[in-house]
Design an enzyme around this catalytic site. Structure first.
Site, PDB file in Angstrom:
ATOM      1  N   GLY A 105      30.322  56.034  43.462  1.00  0.00           N
ATOM      2  CA  GLY A 105      29.403  54.967  43.811  1.00  0.00           C
ATOM      3  C   GLY A 105      29.942  54.003  44.848  1.00  0.00           C
TER       4      GLY A 105
ATOM      5  N   ALA B  28      42.038  50.743  40.421  1.00  0.00           N
ATOM      6  CA  ALA B  28      42.872  49.639  40.886  1.00  0.00           C
ATOM      7  C   ALA B  28      42.536  49.247  42.327  1.00  0.00           C
ATOM      8  CB  ALA B  28      44.365  49.979  40.742  1.00  0.00           C
TER       9      ALA B  28
ATOM     10  N   GLY C 218      41.688  46.149  49.088  1.00  0.00           N
ATOM     11  CA  GLY C 218      40.619  46.594  48.206  1.00  0.00           C
ATOM     12  C   GLY C 218      39.759  45.483  47.656  1.00  0.00           C
TER      13      GLY C 218
ATOM     14  N   GLY D 170      36.001  44.933  44.839  1.00  0.00           N
ATOM     15  CA  GLY D 170      35.102  45.580  43.888  1.00  0.00           C
ATOM     16  C   GLY D 170      35.466  45.350  42.441  1.00  0.00           C
ATOM     17  N   GLU D 171      36.599  44.718  42.172  1.00  0.00           N
ATOM     18  CA  GLU D 171      36.960  44.399  40.805  1.00  0.00           C
ATOM     19  C   GLU D 171      37.047  42.893  40.596  1.00  0.00           C
ATOM     20  OE1 GLU D 171      39.549  47.064  38.674  1.00  0.00           O
ATOM     21  OE2 GLU D 171      40.100  48.063  40.527  1.00  0.00           O
TER      22      GLU D 171
END
Lengths: 166, 770
Positions: free
Chosen positions: B485, B525, B719, B721-722
């Site tokens: 996704g 992660a 990164g 998205g968390e």
């Protein structure tokens, strides 16, 4: 229990006769007997909407029906939406352009819910769009881009319609 | 939204539409459950209804005699192998052996010609249990008189990555401490002190696609198709379990219908392989939702924390002890525990810190990774104590953070180890606060809150990738990142296209097949764009170098004068299509250029991966709430989250990720909760375990993309998205505190909020657990 029943289904414009046990779900019949795997199995309780199909013009959760109950029905699944192998329906195209999807698991159900909604309400408000997909869960997005996609599709289809009348 | 013009880049920084969108929208994208292999049987699993019991006997003979049944697997079928697995701690048998430790544990499995037959056969299996004392809560597990759920020395798994795992201590299977400074001494003269106990329930990731596996065991090769996030780690664990070389285990990963950590590490694969081995045929197992809910979840937590500050709001000390309920088996518990401990101090300057984190075995289903694990557990606790100190000191919470937040370059871990801060947190939280109208006047029972945290991201920095340009100039990127996704197929294509000087339209990104795809440690992660993306960039750069090499041979000019653009090599007015370059290179209308790229902790062009974490993921949010005093309902009216990504390779994908993380954080904070009664999960379905629907979500959600090009990934990316998932519950709790309703237990159900309001309106309110 294992006695099979013959069921006639018109799926995506093609007549099929399938032989199914009485307790086989419609979604399993579509996926296993007809190999139309674009209809997904999610919660199997009618909550998530991943298995949404259009049956005789109505949105239906295909996990809540037995295949034998659909005898004689006309069914549209996600595989029928685009008119050709390279095409996309305007609703699908709007989902591409607005990034209205992520993992894609809820997407076929979401697109079918949107398509039949827009057929009934071609120029909806955002509130009406939200209401229309309130029964379809998406766990990846925050839904806003799905609303954007449906609004965009409505505007484009209205534009095409207007164009045809000129 | 930050407008990105893509200066200096043609692909990177542009919101390309998803390259997988057409397949997914046309219903053509294949998920594991959609697949069939020749001769395939269907597997169903008999699961224990007891949370803790001895298995006295299992009688499978009636099931085995049923027509259509090929095999029934039980624990005694695994006597010829060492059947214990677990990437962190080898504590879990493939199927229950002599004892069950959670309600839902596989006790037997049937392979049959269809699912209905397999299901009917399960009903014919007789299991006699003798119940054992129940250890279904953290409190019971910590009781010195409690039975031990696991005994004997700890057996380290293949991939715990945490150094020495330590000794077992009763039912505490893993413990992690952070110690720095003298807490008692430094806090002795504190002007302000806050202390409390907090509870966070177990929650479920709810990937819409349940865990699904097809396994085909043969004596010399095992083939697996699985909904797994980390195929290379599963490959190694399966090889280890079944005594094969790693390369003899082939895992192919189709599209995943969401992961969020629920499909990280090894889940249903060993059981499916064992059943295939018994049946001597390929077997498919697709979990129902209730089965996936006992396959993975987020740890429940009990936490005590104490924080002190001096008279001007300067933070002094923080102490915390917390216990995570890891369930019957460790799964990723040790890593979750360590990451939670890393999040406990928060990104602040301290005189002294003492954190003691414990991962506890209980008779509940195993807990593992769930998006932003650890940080989601601790950030709301830590940040609500910061706000409480600010209230006591009469300092605006945003100002409190300005005074105490770390600046870029300062050490994050209190002991000074690891990577220093690599983000502008004050800038991030100021932007978020502004987006919810921080300084605007507000009415009664309206509150605003911010939260700031960091999540140790990147896992272990080992990724490889290959880029292959065919004779016609088309490109394939082979990279182990799982598409679930987040959009890596699109992002990896953009990264490769940027290096190659061509459009991402001509790049295909292939899903993982461990027979061909180069190794990538894992998809989790928030590491894929940063690490696998860097490997792709390196591989593409190597292909580009080969193209230049050939072009400079043809034109007899220095290679640095050759530009790659629009799918062509160019020197001044001279141009060659890539296909022509390859034809010239081989003197033939075939051939290809294929190159690899690598990221590892040491060496290469990025020494920074060595110190860990790969980067600190920023977890920043701001929220405005309105409380309905009659109903106790919390209306979240405005929200802002910050995706501090260094460089957005695809800005719309970043926003989508950030918004999705917001939505899950909102669900975790507001109503998601796995409810257990005597060790049994009683809301194991989507009707009773509610996840956010569109009508639940706030109308005004702002996603702020920050690009300071300070990440270690390609083009300065890092990164995302968390972070929002960890930040949102904390910001909601703080906004609620600002509205006058401090809460120390999640979720924020109307009943809990209403009861808290009643307590607060009583003259002598107490600060006990709400």
């Amino acid at each position: 229990m294992n006695q099979h029943h013959e069921v006639r289904l018109n799926v995506n414009g093609t007549e099929h006769t399938v032989s199914v046990p009485p307790r086989k779900l419609l979604v399993d019949c579509l996926r296993e007997d007809l190999r139309l795997t674009g209809t997904h199995v999610g919660c199997e309780q009618g909550v998530c909407g991943a298995c949404t199909i259009i049956m005789d013009g109505q949105n239906v959760r295909s996990c809540l029906m037995f295949a034998v109950q659909a005898d004689g029905a006309s069914i549209e699944t996600i595989e029928s939406l685009a008119s050709g192998p390279e095409d996309l329906h305007p609703v699908q195209q709007a989902f591409v352009d607005c990034h209205g999807l992520q993992c894609g698991f809820c997407t076929p159900g979401m697109v079918l819910a949107a398509k039949s909604f827009l057929e009934q309400n071609p120029s909806p408000t955002d509130d009406e769009i939200r209401e229309a997909i309130a029964g379809n869960i998406c766990r990846c997005t925050g839904y806003t881009f799905i609303v954007d996609a449906i609004r965009t599709a409505a505007e484009r289809m209205a534009g095409e319609e207007a164009g045809q009348h000129v | 939204m930050t407008v990105v013009t893509g200066t200096g880049t043609r692909e990177v920084g542009r919101s390309r539409t998803r390259l997988d969108a057409r397949e997914k929208l046309r219903g053509e994208a294949m998920f594991t459950g959609d697949m069939e292999v020749p001769g395939m049987l269907y597997g169903r699993v008999l699961r224990s209804q007891h949370p803790h019991a001895e298995i006295v006997s299992i009688n499978t003979s009636a099931a085995e005699r049923m027509p259509g049944v090929a095999a029934v697997l039980v624990g005694r079928d695994l006597l010829d192998i060492d059947p214990y697995y677990g990437h962190a701690i080898k504590d879990r048998p493939i199927i229950a052996i002599e004892r069950v430790r959670f309600s839902g544990e596989p006790v037997a499995a049937v392979a049959a010609e269809d699912e209905a037959t397999a299901e009917a056969a399960l009903a014919a299996i007789e299991v006699v249990y003798e119940e054992l004392p129940l250890v279904d809560t953290i409190d019971k597990a910590l009781d010195p008189a409690a039975p031990l759920l696991h005994e004997g020395p700890i057996r380290p798994g293949l991939f715990h990555g945490l150094g020495n795992l330590g000794e077992r201590d009763g039912n505490i299977g893993y413990r992690y401490r952070l110690d720095s400074g003298d807490v008692a001494g430094e806090s002795a003269g504190a002007a302000f002190v806050t202390e409390g106990e907090y509870l966070f329930p177990a929650v479920y990731q709810y990937a819409m696609e349940t865990h699904s596996v097809i396994a085909d065991w043969k004596p010399n090769e095992i083939a697996i198709w699985a909904s797994c996030q980390h195929p290379f780690l599963v490959q190694a664990e399966i090889a280890d379990l079944f005594g094969l070389p790693i390369g003899a285990v082939r895992i192919q990963v189709p599209y995943l219908g969401g992961g969020f950590g629920s499909k990280s590490y090894t889940k249903m694969e060993p059981l499916t392989v064992a059943l295939s081995r018994k049946a001597r045929a390929p077997v498919k197992i697709v979990n129902r939702v209730d089965e996936s809910m006992v396959t993975s979840r987020r740890h429940g937590m009990r936490c005590w924390m104490r924080t002190t500050a001096d008279a001007d709001g300067t933070l002094l000390t923080r102490e915390s002890r917390f216990w995570l309920d890891t369930g019957a088996y460790m799964d990723n518990g040790p890593r979750v525990t360590a990451t939670a401990a890393d999040s406990a101090p928060g990104p602040y300057r301290w005189r002294a810190v003492h954190i003691d984190a414990m991962c506890v075995y209980c008779n509940t289903a195993p807990s593992g990774s769930y998006r932003a694990f650890g940080a989601t557990h601790l950030q709301w606790v830590a940040e609500s104590q910061l706000d409480e100190l600010a209230r006591k000191a009469g300092i605006d919470p945003l100002e409190m953070r300005r005074r105490n937040l770390l600046r870029p370059g300062e050490p994050v871990r209190p002991d000074g180890s690891g990577k220093p801060l690599d983000a502008d947190l004050i800038g991030d939280v100021e932007r978020a606060a502004a987006a919810v109208g921080w300084d605007e006047p507000k009415g009664p029972l309206v509150g605003r809150g911010v939260s700031v945290g960091l999540l140790a991201a990147g896992a272990h920095p080992v990724s490889r990738a290959s880029v292959r340009m065919r004779a016609d100039g088309s490109v394939e990127v082979s990279v182990g990142t799982t598409e679930m996704g987040q959009g890596p197929r699109t992002v990896m294509a953009q990264i490769a296209a940027e290096e190659l000087g061509c459009s991402s339209d001509r790049v295909r990104v292939l899903g993982a097949d461990t027979r061909f795809t180069p190794y990538d440690r894992s998809t989790g992660a928030s590491r894929s764009t940063t690490l696998a993306g860097k490997a792709v960039q390196n591989a593409a750069a190597a292909v580009a170098a080969k193209l230049r090499e050939t072009a400079c041979e043809v034109w007899d000019v220095a290679s640095e004068l050759i530009e790659l653009r629009d799918g062509k090599a160019a020197y001044g007015d001279l141009e060659m299509e890539f296909s022509e370059v390859i034809a010239k290179r081989f003197g033939f209308t075939g051939g290809e250029i294929i190159e690899g790229g690598e990221v590892r902790p040491m060496g290469g062009d990025t020494g920074s991966y060595a110190e860990g974490p790969v980067f600190w993921e920023v977890c920043v949010a701001a929220v405005e709430v309105e409380v309905d005093p009659e109903l106790g309902k919390v209306n979240v009216t405005r929200t802002a989250t910050v995706a501090d990504v260094g460089r957005a390779i695809n800005p719309l994908l970043v926003e989508r990720q950030d918004e999705g993380a917001f939505m899950q954080g909102y669900g975790n904070a507001m109503f998601e909760e796995m409810v257990y009664r005597d060790g049994e999960l009683i809301n194991d379905n989507l009707l009773e375990y509610r996840v956010p629907r569109i009508q639940d979500l706030p109308r005004q959600m702002t996603s702020i993309v920050v690009e300071n090009e300070d990440g270690p990934g390609p083009h300065g990316a890092k990164g995302c998205g968390e972070g929002a998932l960890a930040a949102v519950p904390a910001a909601i709790v703080n906004a609620l505190g600002d509205a006058g309703v401090p809460i120390t237990q999640l979720p924020l159900t109307p009943e809990r909020v209403w009861r808290r309001l009643q307590d607060l309106s009583e003259p002598q309110s107490t600060e006990e657990l709400t």
